[in-house]
Design a protein around this motif. Structure first.
Motif, PDB file in Angstrom:
ATOM      1  N   VAL B  51     -12.095  19.775  -5.119  1.00  0.00           N
ATOM      2  CA  VAL B  51     -10.934  19.562  -4.825  1.00  0.00           C
ATOM      3  C   VAL B  51     -10.406  21.187  -4.638  1.00  0.00           C
ATOM      4  O   VAL B  51     -10.305  21.699  -5.752  1.00  0.00           O
ATOM      5  CB  VAL B  51     -10.142  18.786  -5.777  1.00  0.00           C
ATOM      6  N   ARG B  52      -9.655  21.169  -3.398  1.00  0.00           N
ATOM      7  CA  ARG B  52      -9.322  22.764  -3.364  1.00  0.00           C
ATOM      8  C   ARG B  52      -8.112  22.860  -4.030  1.00  0.00           C
ATOM      9  O   ARG B  52      -7.964  23.921  -4.516  1.00  0.00           O
ATOM     10  CB  ARG B  52      -9.341  23.068  -1.749  1.00  0.00           C
ATOM     11  N   ARG B  53      -7.077  21.965  -3.707  1.00  0.00           N
ATOM     12  CA  ARG B  53      -5.869  22.149  -4.464  1.00  0.00           C
ATOM     13  C   ARG B  53      -5.287  21.040  -5.192  1.00  0.00           C
ATOM     14  O   ARG B  53      -4.363  20.391  -4.775  1.00  0.00           O
ATOM     15  CB  ARG B  53      -4.751  22.623  -3.368  1.00  0.00           C
ATOM     16  N   ALA B  54      -5.860  20.990  -6.399  1.00  0.00           N
ATOM     17  CA  ALA B  54      -5.473  19.808  -7.403  1.00  0.00           C
ATOM     18  C   ALA B  54      -3.833  20.076  -7.702  1.00  0.00           C
ATOM     19  O   ALA B  54      -3.316  19.196  -7.813  1.00  0.00           O
ATOM     20  CB  ALA B  54      -6.133  19.936  -8.507  1.00  0.00           C
ATOM     21  N   ASP B  55      -3.450  21.314  -7.391  1.00  0.00           N
ATOM     22  CA  ASP B  55      -1.808  21.400  -7.955  1.00  0.00           C
ATOM     23  C   ASP B  55      -1.161  20.845  -6.659  1.00  0.00           C
ATOM     24  O   ASP B  55       0.125  20.620  -6.811  1.00  0.00           O
ATOM     25  CB  ASP B  55      -1.720  22.897  -7.970  1.00  0.00           C
ATOM     26  N   LEU B  56      -1.480  20.512  -5.436  1.00  0.00           N
ATOM     27  CA  LEU B  56      -0.659  20.004  -4.499  1.00  0.00           C
ATOM     28  C   LEU B  56      -0.856  18.398  -4.440  1.00  0.00           C
ATOM     29  O   LEU B  56      -0.564  17.811  -3.398  1.00  0.00           O
ATOM     30  CB  LEU B  56      -0.980  20.892  -3.067  1.00  0.00           C
ATOM     31  N   THR B  57      -1.794  17.967  -5.278  1.00  0.00           N
ATOM     32  CA  THR B  57      -2.088  16.505  -5.303  1.00  0.00           C
ATOM     33  C   THR B  57      -1.395  15.795  -6.570  1.00  0.00           C
ATOM     34  O   THR B  57      -1.447  16.275  -7.798  1.00  0.00           O
ATOM     35  CB  THR B  57      -3.771  16.311  -5.384  1.00  0.00           C
ATOM     36  N   LEU B  58      -1.116  14.560  -6.276  1.00  0.00           N
ATOM     37  CA  LEU B  58      -0.561  13.641  -7.275  1.00  0.00           C
ATOM     38  C   LEU B  58      -1.043  12.386  -7.061  1.00  0.00           C
ATOM     39  O   LEU B  58      -0.948  11.761  -6.001  1.00  0.00           O
ATOM     40  CB  LEU B  58       0.977  13.730  -7.199  1.00  0.00           C
ATOM     41  N   ALA B  59      -1.448  11.850  -8.294  1.00  0.00           N
ATOM     42  CA  ALA B  59      -2.144  10.338  -8.413  1.00  0.00           C
ATOM     43  C   ALA B  59      -1.266   9.411  -9.110  1.00  0.00           C
ATOM     44  O   ALA B  59      -0.837   9.717 -10.150  1.00  0.00           O
ATOM     45  CB  ALA B  59      -3.922  10.539  -8.677  1.00  0.00           C
ATOM     46  N   VAL B  60      -1.424   8.211  -8.642  1.00  0.00           N
ATOM     47  CA  VAL B  60      -0.836   6.897  -9.398  1.00  0.00           C
ATOM     48  C   VAL B  60      -1.623   5.772  -9.075  1.00  0.00           C
ATOM     49  O   VAL B  60      -2.217   5.499  -7.810  1.00  0.00           O
ATOM     50  CB  VAL B  60       0.507   7.012  -9.006  1.00  0.00           C
ATOM     51  N   ALA B  61      -1.847   4.860 -10.033  1.00  0.00           N
ATOM     52  CA  ALA B  61      -2.430   3.451  -9.590  1.00  0.00           C
ATOM     53  C   ALA B  61      -0.981   2.419  -9.349  1.00  0.00           C
ATOM     54  O   ALA B  61      -0.363   2.487 -10.079  1.00  0.00           O
ATOM     55  CB  ALA B  61      -3.176   3.220 -10.846  1.00  0.00           C
ATOM     56  N   ASP B  62      -1.124   1.739  -8.191  1.00  0.00           N
ATOM     57  CA  ASP B  62      -0.132   1.127  -7.876  1.00  0.00           C
ATOM     58  C   ASP B  62      -0.598  -0.360  -7.373  1.00  0.00           C
ATOM     59  O   ASP B  62       0.172  -1.492  -7.658  1.00  0.00           O
ATOM     60  CB  ASP B  62       0.833   1.605  -7.081  1.00  0.00           C
ATOM     61  N   HIS B  63      -1.340  -0.373  -6.304  1.00  0.00           N
ATOM     62  CA  HIS B  63      -1.764  -1.335  -5.561  1.00  0.00           C
ATOM     63  C   HIS B  63      -2.408  -2.846  -6.454  1.00  0.00           C
ATOM     64  O   HIS B  63      -2.249  -3.652  -6.206  1.00  0.00           O
ATOM     65  CB  HIS B  63      -3.024  -1.162  -4.634  1.00  0.00           C
ATOM     66  N   ASN B  64      -3.280  -2.322  -7.452  1.00  0.00           N
ATOM     67  CA  ASN B  64      -3.971  -3.286  -8.090  1.00  0.00           C
ATOM     68  C   ASN B  64      -3.233  -3.605  -9.418  1.00  0.00           C
ATOM     69  O   ASN B  64      -3.979  -4.529 -10.071  1.00  0.00           O
ATOM     70  CB  ASN B  64      -5.523  -2.808  -8.724  1.00  0.00           C
ATOM     71  N   VAL B  65      -2.504  -2.852  -9.792  1.00  0.00           N
ATOM     72  CA  VAL B  65      -1.790  -3.137 -11.417  1.00  0.00           C
ATOM     73  C   VAL B  65      -1.155  -4.429 -11.618  1.00  0.00           C
ATOM     74  O   VAL B  65      -0.524  -4.793 -10.797  1.00  0.00           O
ATOM     75  CB  VAL B  65      -1.119  -1.844 -11.823  1.00  0.00           C
ATOM     76  N   PRO B  66      -1.478  -5.065 -12.570  1.00  0.00           N
ATOM     77  CA  PRO B  66      -0.502  -6.215 -12.766  1.00  0.00           C
ATOM     78  C   PRO B  66       0.751  -5.936 -13.117  1.00  0.00           C
ATOM     79  O   PRO B  66       1.161  -4.665 -13.498  1.00  0.00           O
ATOM     80  CB  PRO B  66      -1.034  -6.801 -14.229  1.00  0.00           C
ATOM     81  N   THR B  67       1.672  -6.762 -12.733  1.00  0.00           N
ATOM     82  CA  THR B  67       2.968  -6.634 -13.114  1.00  0.00           C
ATOM     83  C   THR B  67       3.705  -7.429 -14.384  1.00  0.00           C
ATOM     84  O   THR B  67       4.905  -7.182 -14.410  1.00  0.00           O
ATOM     85  CB  THR B  67       4.053  -6.954 -11.592  1.00  0.00           C
ATOM     86  N   THR B  68       2.785  -8.085 -14.970  1.00  0.00           N
ATOM     87  CA  THR B  68       3.267  -9.144 -15.905  1.00  0.00           C
ATOM     88  C   THR B  68       3.487  -8.144 -17.136  1.00  0.00           C
ATOM     89  O   THR B  68       2.791  -7.293 -17.249  1.00  0.00           O
ATOM     90  CB  THR B  68       2.556  -9.993 -16.208  1.00  0.00           C
ATOM     91  N   PRO B  69       4.426  -8.696 -17.959  1.00  0.00           N
ATOM     92  CA  PRO B  69       4.794  -7.894 -19.269  1.00  0.00           C
ATOM     93  C   PRO B  69       3.766  -7.627 -20.237  1.00  0.00           C
ATOM     94  O   PRO B  69       3.642  -6.486 -20.869  1.00  0.00           O
ATOM     95  CB  PRO B  69       6.095  -8.698 -19.986  1.00  0.00           C
ATOM     96  N   ASP B  70       2.816  -8.563 -20.060  1.00  0.00           N
ATOM     97  CA  ASP B  70       1.578  -8.144 -21.172  1.00  0.00           C
ATOM     98  C   ASP B  70       0.461  -7.132 -20.425  1.00  0.00           C
ATOM     99  O   ASP B  70      -0.396  -6.981 -20.999  1.00  0.00           O
ATOM    100  CB  ASP B  70       0.981  -9.437 -21.282  1.00  0.00           C
TER     101      ASP B  70
END
Ligand code: SF4
Lengths: 200, 467
Positions: B51-70
């Motif tokens: 990866v050339r510029r990790a400092d210009l990159t930001l990652a997050v998981a969103d599509h698959n994550v459950p949204t229930t309180p548990d």
């Protein structure tokens, strides 16, 4: 990347407009971490009934089109999400070329990165090809001469592709490899940016 | 020659130009999520690239994550879990900043970027997700890319592309009460169609756009892709600067002043040429919903289900009929007579604090209709926290809405939040394609206030009748 030069094969007619990427490959198949194996779920919800059986009405389930390598479709093909799983699924099924009056931008772009050729032709030519496809005629798509032909019928439609993308496809070139030759220019761009717009 | 905002951002990012006009464009910001990145990281590994510029990159998981309180107990569904774990592993190896599921900053990638001040005016922003267009609200050139391009950006921090054409959509006038940014953008898509913006970058201008908050502007730019455009843009102004000031990743002190001075030079020059121009009168826009299976199938809530027999174009007629069959609607039916089973308030289109406030205002003192399930899914942990500070969670819970953890949720139904076959949903998301919210599920797109109104009455409702 797999090269694309000239292809002769069965064309499947899919006379639908706005075929979106959710239709091409529904989200439940995006959980994979691989590029391969998506072909069996290509057009999943159209191709299979809810209990998992084949829908006999869907074109790719008909004996004449099971081996189709070309798809003839309506306008705005590939609209919706950026998922490259859409061209991967088409490829994996065996489709190497999609011919339509227009494509959505991201899908169009993604095709070229995967050895899949999207061909844009005017609607009246699509209408003719759609008829031929319904009769089960084979088509030839030649990227070198940029022509779609159907022998022995008198069909010879020329299409245009971007010169750079054509070159990459004809020679199976990998974009990253090409860009890496410009590493020095990228480095000096970064220096310049740091001086002029340090907050970036 | 006078330049558009788009031309200015493009020109300043050209690293190299080929004879055929293809340019190598520098990418300032790269957002990464779990669904479209694993194959890109795998590609890098196979070719021995870094990866050339990790400092210009930001990652997050969103599509698959459950949204229930548990969800603190982890992701139940093995494939989803594997994909999220793969992302965590990939970013750790490459030194990319990552907001894990238990991080307050976690959320939908297009909510997180602006919220952190990662998205800045005049920058190029990409993500393996078509709704990257959202970030254009800041006057950033932001667009979705495929996985091969994700790999290309990771390896080289650039992309090979040709410039797009310029399109201007001007919306003037004052919005009527009950009409929001979502209604504007649905009206725009109804006007130009889902392919109307193909090959263009749309710049939104006019007094109605200027009057919008950053939240509203993001809603507009978000759905540029539904109008066929890969990117949408709104020129940065005082509203933009006020939103960004003090955000964790925004420039500070002297750098801030310098940045603002530069950002002020970005708006399109007077007399700049656009390849296509469209005008809309904001005063004529009513609360708008979709009736069909394409975002261009819009109608004012006061309207009726259209009749395919009234269209001359045969292809159009067939696709309308198919849409009506799928949606289970008959021509001539009043839209306000259509009942709903589920309500979804969330997605990168409408899950910011302002959206939740608008929905809560309708929900306050009312109750979700019998047999309706209503979900409120905040766009990020920080949005959720803010909403709870304002007591919005209590309003929703008392009214019978479910209050969830942040993620994409029922926008694309990749996690467990989805429609069952035949179920009908009033949704604040951006796509009403067949099967989008679950196989054979039926989606009507609308604003958060309209969705809340549908939740409490159990049918599509003109929110103006409730206030
Ligand atoms: S909220 Fe919906 S549209 Fe937005 S990024 Fe998630 S899945 Fe895509």
């Amino acid at each position: 990347m797999q090269k694309f030069t000239k292809l002769t094969g069965v064309a499947a007619p899919l006379p639908m407009v706005n075929v979106d990427t959710d239709a091409i490959i529904p989200k439940q198949f995006l959980k994979t971490i691989k590029r391969t194996g998506l072909g069996k779920n290509l057009f999943n919800d159209l191709r299979y009934t809810p209990d998992g059986g084949e829908n006999p009405d869907f074109v790719l389930n008909q004996p004449a089109y099971r081996q189709a390598q070309i798809l003839i479709a309506g306008a705005n093909f590939g609209c919706g999400s950026s998922r490259e799983h859409a061209p991967w699924a088409l490829q994996d099924f065996g489709i190497r070329c999609v011919i339509a009056p227009s494509f959505a931008d991201i899908f169009f772009n993604n095709c070229f990165k995967n050895g899949l050729l999207p061909v844009v032709l005017p609607q009246e030519q699509i209408d003719q090809l759609m008829e031929l496809a319904k009769q089960g005629a084979a088509l030839t798509v030649d990227l070198e001469t940029q022509c779609v032909t159907a022998y022995p019928r008198n069909i010879n439609f020329s299409f245009k592709t971007d010169a750079f993308r054509r070159d990459c496809l004809l020679n199976g070139l990998d974009d990253i490899g090409i860009t890496e030759k410009k590493t020095a220019a990228i480095g000096s761009y970064e220096e310049r940016q740091k001086a002029e717009r340090p907050w970036v | 020659m006078p330049k558009t905002l788009y031309d200015k951002i493009w020109d300043i990012h050209v690293v190299a130009r080929q004879d055929d006009g293809t340019c190598l464009i520098y990418i300032d910001r790269h957002l990464v999520h779990e669904v479209t990145s694993p194959q890109a990281f795998e590609g890098l590994r196979m070719a021995g690239r870094k990866v050339r510029r990790a400092d210009l990159t930001l990652a997050v998981a969103d599509h698959n994550v459950p949204t229930t309180p548990d969800r603190a107990q982890g992701i139940r569904e093995p494939e989803s879990r594997h994909q999220v774990e793969t992302l965590a592993e990939n970013v750790r190896e490459s030194g990319i900043e990552y907001y894990a599921m238990n991080d307050i900053r976690q959320g939908i990638v297009h909510i997180v970027g602006p919220e952190q001040g990662f998205t800045l005016p005049g920058t190029t922003v990409v993500c393996g997700d078509s709704h990257t267009s959202t970030h254009g609200a800041f006057g950033a050139l932001a667009f979705g890319i495929g996985t091969s391009e994700v790999e290309h950006v990771l390896a080289t921090q650039t992309l090979l592309m040709k410039p797009y054409k310029n399109m201007r959509v001007e919306v003037d006038g004052v919005l009527s009460p009950g009409v929001t940014a979502k209604d504007i953008v649905l009206a725009i898509i109804g006007e130009i169609g889902t392919a109307g913006g193909t090959g263009y970058v749309i710049e939104y201008t006019g007094s109605a756009i200027r009057a919008l908050s950053m939240e509203g502007r993001m809603t507009i730019c978000n759905m540029s892709i539904e109008a066929g455009a890969r990117a949408g843009l709104i020129a940065p102004d005082e509203t933009t600067f006020a939103y960004l000031k003090g955000r964790p990743k925004a420039p500070k002190g002297e750098a801030w002043d310098k940045a603002v001075a530069y950002w002020r030079t970005l708006p399109s020059d007077a007399g700049a040429k656009y390849d296509k121009e469209v005008k809309l009168d904001a005063t004529k826009i009513a609360p708008t919903i979709t009736w069909g299976t394409s975002p261009e199938d819009v109608a004012p809530i006061t309207g009726i289900v259209p009749d395919p027999a009234m269209t001359k174009d045969n292809v159009k007629k067939q696709s309308m009929q198919r849409a009506l069959d799928y949606m289970g609607l008959t021509p001539g039916m009043k839209l306000t007579d259509v009942t709903v089973d589920k309500v979804f308030i969330g997605s990168c289109t409408n899950s910011r604090i302002e959206d939740l406030r608008a929905a809560a205002q309708v929900a306050r003192g009312r109750h979700v209709a019998k047999n309706v399930q209503a979900l409120v899914v905040p766009g990020s942990g920080l949005v959720k926290q803010q909403a709870e500070k304002e007591g919005l969670d209590k309003i929703f819970l008392e009214a019978g809405f479910e209050w969830r953890e942040p993620g994409c949720s029922m926008c694309l139904a990749m996690n467990e939040d989805r429609l069952d076959p035949g179920e009908r949903c009033a949704s604040t998301s951006n796509r009403n394609f067949e099967g989008r919210q679950g196989r054979s599920g039926r989606t009507h797109l609308m604003s958060p206030a309209m969705a809340a109104a549908a939740a409490v009455t159990g049918r599509l409702t003109d929110v103006r009748e409730l206030t």
